[in-house]
Design a protein around this motif. Structure first.
Motif, mmCIF file in Angstrom:
data_model
loop_
_atom_site.group_PDB
_atom_site.id
_atom_site.type_symbol
_atom_site.label_atom_id
_atom_site.label_comp_id
_atom_site.label_asym_id
_atom_site.label_seq_id
_atom_site.Cartn_x
_atom_site.Cartn_y
_atom_site.Cartn_z
ATOM 1 N N ARG A 147 0.825 -1.209 0.000
ATOM 2 C CA ARG A 147 0.000 0.000 0.000
ATOM 3 C C ARG A 147 0.859 1.259 0.000
ATOM 4 N NH1 ARG A 147 -4.718 -0.146 -1.602
ATOM 5 N NH2 ARG A 147 -5.716 -1.308 0.106
ATOM 6 N N VAL A 148 1.920 1.256 0.787
ATOM 7 C CA VAL A 148 2.800 2.425 0.824
ATOM 8 C C VAL A 148 3.445 2.640 -0.545
ATOM 9 C CG1 VAL A 148 4.918 3.351 1.835
ATOM 10 C CG2 VAL A 148 3.196 2.310 3.297
ATOM 11 N N THR A 149 3.823 1.555 -1.206
ATOM 12 C CA THR A 149 4.378 1.674 -2.559
ATOM 13 C C THR A 149 3.349 2.243 -3.522
ATOM 14 O OG1 THR A 149 5.811 -0.241 -2.117
ATOM 15 C CG2 THR A 149 5.536 0.426 -4.407
ATOM 16 N N GLN A 150 2.108 1.788 -3.411
ATOM 17 C CA GLN A 150 1.054 2.328 -4.265
ATOM 18 C C GLN A 150 0.868 3.823 -4.042
ATOM 19 O OE1 GLN A 150 -2.362 -0.017 -3.208
ATOM 20 N NE2 GLN A 150 -1.517 -1.918 -4.058
ATOM 21 N N ILE A 151 0.902 4.254 -2.791
ATOM 22 C CA ILE A 151 0.769 5.684 -2.488
ATOM 23 C C ILE A 151 1.923 6.458 -3.118
ATOM 24 C CG2 ILE A 151 0.796 7.376 -0.622
ATOM 25 C CD1 ILE A 151 -0.632 5.292 1.119
ATOM 26 N N ALA A 152 3.125 5.905 -3.072
ATOM 27 C CA ALA A 152 4.277 6.572 -3.678
ATOM 28 C C ALA A 152 4.120 6.677 -5.187
ATOM 29 C CB ALA A 152 5.560 5.817 -3.325
ATOM 30 N N VAL A 153 3.540 5.645 -5.811
ATOM 31 C CA VAL A 153 3.295 5.689 -7.257
ATOM 32 C C VAL A 153 2.358 6.840 -7.593
ATOM 33 C CG1 VAL A 153 2.167 4.469 -9.164
ATOM 34 C CG2 VAL A 153 3.764 3.251 -7.675
ATOM 35 N N VAL A 154 1.270 6.958 -6.850
ATOM 36 C CA VAL A 154 0.298 8.013 -7.109
ATOM 37 C C VAL A 154 0.903 9.383 -6.805
ATOM 38 C CG1 VAL A 154 -1.933 8.952 -6.393
ATOM 39 C CG2 VAL A 154 -1.678 6.490 -6.753
ATOM 40 N N CYS A 155 1.699 9.472 -5.749
ATOM 41 C CA CYS A 155 2.349 10.746 -5.427
ATOM 42 C C CYS A 155 3.288 11.192 -6.548
ATOM 43 C CB CYS A 155 3.125 10.617 -4.120
ATOM 44 S SG CYS A 155 2.081 10.613 -2.644
ATOM 45 N N THR A 156 3.916 10.241 -7.221
ATOM 46 C CA THR A 156 4.786 10.594 -8.343
ATOM 47 C C THR A 156 4.005 11.349 -9.411
ATOM 48 O OG1 THR A 156 6.194 8.660 -7.938
ATOM 49 C CG2 THR A 156 6.329 9.673 -10.116
ATOM 50 N N TYR A 157 2.812 10.867 -9.719
ATOM 51 C CA TYR A 157 1.974 11.561 -10.702
ATOM 52 C C TYR A 157 1.479 12.902 -10.174
ATOM 53 C CZ TYR A 157 1.727 7.100 -13.227
ATOM 54 O OH TYR A 157 2.037 5.958 -13.920
ATOM 55 N N PHE A 158 0.874 12.881 -8.999
ATOM 56 C CA PHE A 158 0.235 14.095 -8.482
ATOM 57 C C PHE A 158 1.249 15.211 -8.253
ATOM 58 C CE2 PHE A 158 -1.590 16.836 -5.238
ATOM 59 C CZ PHE A 158 -2.869 17.041 -5.736
ATOM 60 N N LEU A 159 2.394 14.869 -7.668
ATOM 61 C CA LEU A 159 3.407 15.887 -7.412
ATOM 62 C C LEU A 159 4.063 16.371 -8.703
ATOM 63 C CD1 LEU A 159 5.041 14.444 -4.172
ATOM 64 C CD2 LEU A 159 3.333 16.273 -4.387
ATOM 65 N N ALA A 160 4.105 15.523 -9.721
ATOM 66 C CA ALA A 160 4.621 15.976 -11.020
ATOM 67 C C ALA A 160 3.714 17.057 -11.593
ATOM 68 C CB ALA A 160 4.728 14.802 -11.984
ATOM 69 N N ALA A 161 2.395 16.867 -11.487
ATOM 70 C CA ALA A 161 1.470 17.900 -11.952
ATOM 71 C C ALA A 161 1.608 19.164 -11.120
ATOM 72 C CB ALA A 161 0.036 17.374 -11.891
ATOM 73 N N TRP A 162 1.769 18.997 -9.808
ATOM 74 C CA TRP A 162 1.947 20.152 -8.936
ATOM 75 C C TRP A 162 3.196 20.939 -9.325
ATOM 76 C CZ3 TRP A 162 -0.623 22.977 -5.510
ATOM 77 C CH2 TRP A 162 0.093 23.818 -4.659
ATOM 78 N N ALA A 163 4.269 20.250 -9.641
ATOM 79 C CA ALA A 163 5.505 20.928 -10.052
ATOM 80 C C ALA A 163 5.318 21.655 -11.385
ATOM 81 C CB ALA A 163 6.642 19.919 -10.154
ATOM 82 N N LYS A 164 4.597 21.040 -12.296
ATOM 83 C CA LYS A 164 4.346 21.697 -13.591
ATOM 84 C C LYS A 164 3.606 23.018 -13.396
ATOM 85 C CE LYS A 164 4.068 17.453 -16.410
ATOM 86 N NZ LYS A 164 4.400 16.471 -15.375
ATOM 87 N N LEU A 165 2.561 22.985 -12.575
ATOM 88 C CA LEU A 165 1.770 24.184 -12.363
ATOM 89 C C LEU A 165 2.493 25.198 -11.474
ATOM 90 C CD1 LEU A 165 -1.745 22.526 -11.864
ATOM 91 C CD2 LEU A 165 -0.814 23.597 -13.925
ATOM 92 N N ARG A 166 3.321 24.701 -10.570
ATOM 93 C CA ARG A 166 4.042 25.613 -9.679
ATOM 94 C C ARG A 166 5.106 26.409 -10.418
ATOM 95 N NH1 ARG A 166 8.128 23.742 -4.779
ATOM 96 N NH2 ARG A 166 8.751 25.852 -4.131
ATOM 97 N N PHE A 167 5.866 25.740 -11.265
ATOM 98 C CA PHE A 167 6.981 26.406 -11.945
ATOM 99 C C PHE A 167 6.619 26.897 -13.347
ATOM 100 C CE2 PHE A 167 9.012 23.462 -8.916
ATOM 101 C CZ PHE A 167 9.764 24.366 -8.187
ATOM 102 N N GLY A 168 5.683 26.228 -14.003
ATOM 103 C CA GLY A 168 5.309 26.632 -15.350
ATOM 104 C C GLY A 168 3.987 27.347 -15.441
ATOM 105 N N GLY A 169 3.176 27.229 -14.375
ATOM 106 C CA GLY A 169 1.864 27.851 -14.400
ATOM 107 C C GLY A 169 0.951 27.195 -15.425
ATOM 108 N N LEU A 170 -0.169 27.857 -15.666
ATOM 109 C CA LEU A 170 -1.101 27.334 -16.667
ATOM 110 C C LEU A 170 -0.503 27.341 -18.068
ATOM 111 C CD1 LEU A 170 -4.433 28.954 -15.423
ATOM 112 C CD2 LEU A 170 -3.627 26.610 -15.046
ATOM 113 N N ASP A 171 0.544 28.147 -18.257
ATOM 114 C CA ASP A 171 1.185 28.190 -19.577
ATOM 115 C C ASP A 171 1.853 26.872 -19.928
ATOM 116 O OD1 ASP A 171 0.388 30.796 -19.881
ATOM 117 O OD2 ASP A 171 2.265 31.656 -19.146
ATOM 118 N N TRP A 172 2.122 26.032 -18.911
ATOM 119 C CA TRP A 172 2.733 24.732 -19.214
ATOM 120 C C TRP A 172 1.832 23.936 -20.149
ATOM 121 C CZ3 TRP A 172 2.141 19.575 -19.389
ATOM 122 C CH2 TRP A 172 3.286 18.789 -19.425
ATOM 123 N N MET A 173 0.535 24.037 -19.944
ATOM 124 C CA MET A 173 -0.400 23.237 -20.729
ATOM 125 C C MET A 173 -0.588 23.787 -22.141
ATOM 126 S SD MET A 173 -3.323 22.230 -17.929
ATOM 127 C CE MET A 173 -3.587 23.906 -17.335
#
Length: 307
Positions: A147-173
């Motif tokens: 379960r902890v590994t599964q949470i880490a897998v999902v965090c990889t995706y979610f935090l990647a999106a957070w980083a995109k929006l944090r540093f690139g803003g909506l212009d990233w999309m």
């Protein structure tokens, strides 16, 4: 409720299969995916800029001797850990050595986020205890590790999106992120896709939406969860086919969602080799010894009937 979800029991065979896969990938990673780490030993120490954890501990500057010892020790111990023996001692040792291997790899200007969930898997597997591939008993400790590994897998995706929006803003999309990636390392398939108007923009919006919604994999009914995980894998298949980024360690960690105990590769291999008519079919049992037929006995006189 939360603790029950975190420690949901799973078959020990699933833990054993996941553990074998993870440690075999460590060995494959050393010789196939990251052999270039050994080249860091010949680089000047002035170029070594350790990550925060490398400065915090602190860890030594890589030298040819250190990297060589690390490589061979990690290779031998990972193969030993894949057998399931001494899961705690070998598991913790492999985690620490591979962690140092990643510090060396990522301290020269580039950090790959596809290693996060895999490192978490290495960190929690030693806590799962012993598990055999044929063991159908359920274990809460093994369930917690998966379960902890599964949470880490999902965090990889979610935090990647957070980083995109944090540093690139909506212009990233709406920018040219995928276009630049295709120019640098795109395939022929990517070149065809790039010619479709606005398709890359739509893909970038879809990537961010997918990553932000990835935690929903825990909310869908169990019978649909495998379909969601299959979509995760298809996303990476498209990524490899277009911009040749594999996320191999992340894909290994994502098998924590799968019922690996049903695969049973060794059993299937034995069954294939022992099929009737196969070259390696098992020896037949010796025929039973023939029993000598009894000598002809004199005919039995019919008994007299009672009137």
């Amino acid at each position: 409720m939360l603790s029950r979800w975190l420690t949901e029991p799973v078959p020990r065979a699933r833990v054993a299969a996941f553990r074998t896969l993870v440690y075999l990938f460590v060995a494959a990673d050393l010789v196939v995916f990251t052999p270039w780490v050994r080249d860091k030993a010949s680089v000047s120490g002035e170029l070594y800029q350790p990550l925060f954890v490398g400065r915090l501990l602190p860890l030594p500057t890589p030298t040819p001797l250190l990297v060589t010892i690390l490589f061979w020790a990690l290779l031998a111990l990972a193969l030993a850990a894949a057998t399931g023996r001494a899961p705690r001692v070998l598991g913790w040792t492999v985690f620490l050595l591979y962690f140092e291997w990643m510090i060396v790899a990522m301290s020269y200007g580039k950090v790959d986020h596809d290693r996060f969930a895999f490192l978490v898997a290495l960190a929690v597997l030693p806590t799962a205890g012993r598990a055999r591939h044929a063991d159908r008993d359920r274990t809460e400790a093994g369930g917690w590790a998966l379960r902890v590994t599964q949470i880490a897998v999902v965090c990889t995706y979610f935090l990647a999106a957070w980083a995109k929006l944090r540093f690139g803003g909506l212009d990233w999309m709406t920018g040219s992120v995928l276009a630049r990636a295709i120019i640098r390392r795109g395939t022929e398939l990517a070149d065809v896709i790039a010619q479709v108007p606005y398709l890359l923009i739509a893909a970038q919006i879809g990537i961010v939406a997918f990553e932000l919604l990835s935690p929903l994999v825990f909310a869908v009914p169990p019978r649909w969860r495998q379909a969601v995980v299959a979509f995760f894998y298809s996303f990476h298949l498209v990524t490899v086919a277009t911009i040749t980024i594999s996320f191999a360690p992340h894909l290994v960690a994502m098998t924590s969602f799968l019922s690996l105990e049903r695969v049973r590769p060794l059993w299937r291999l034995r069954r294939l080799l022992h099929r009737p008519g196969g070259a390696d079919r098992p020896p037949e049992e010796p025929d039973a010894p023939e029993v000598a037929a009894p000598q002809d006995a004199p005919p039995v006189q019919p008994s007299a009937t009672v009137p």
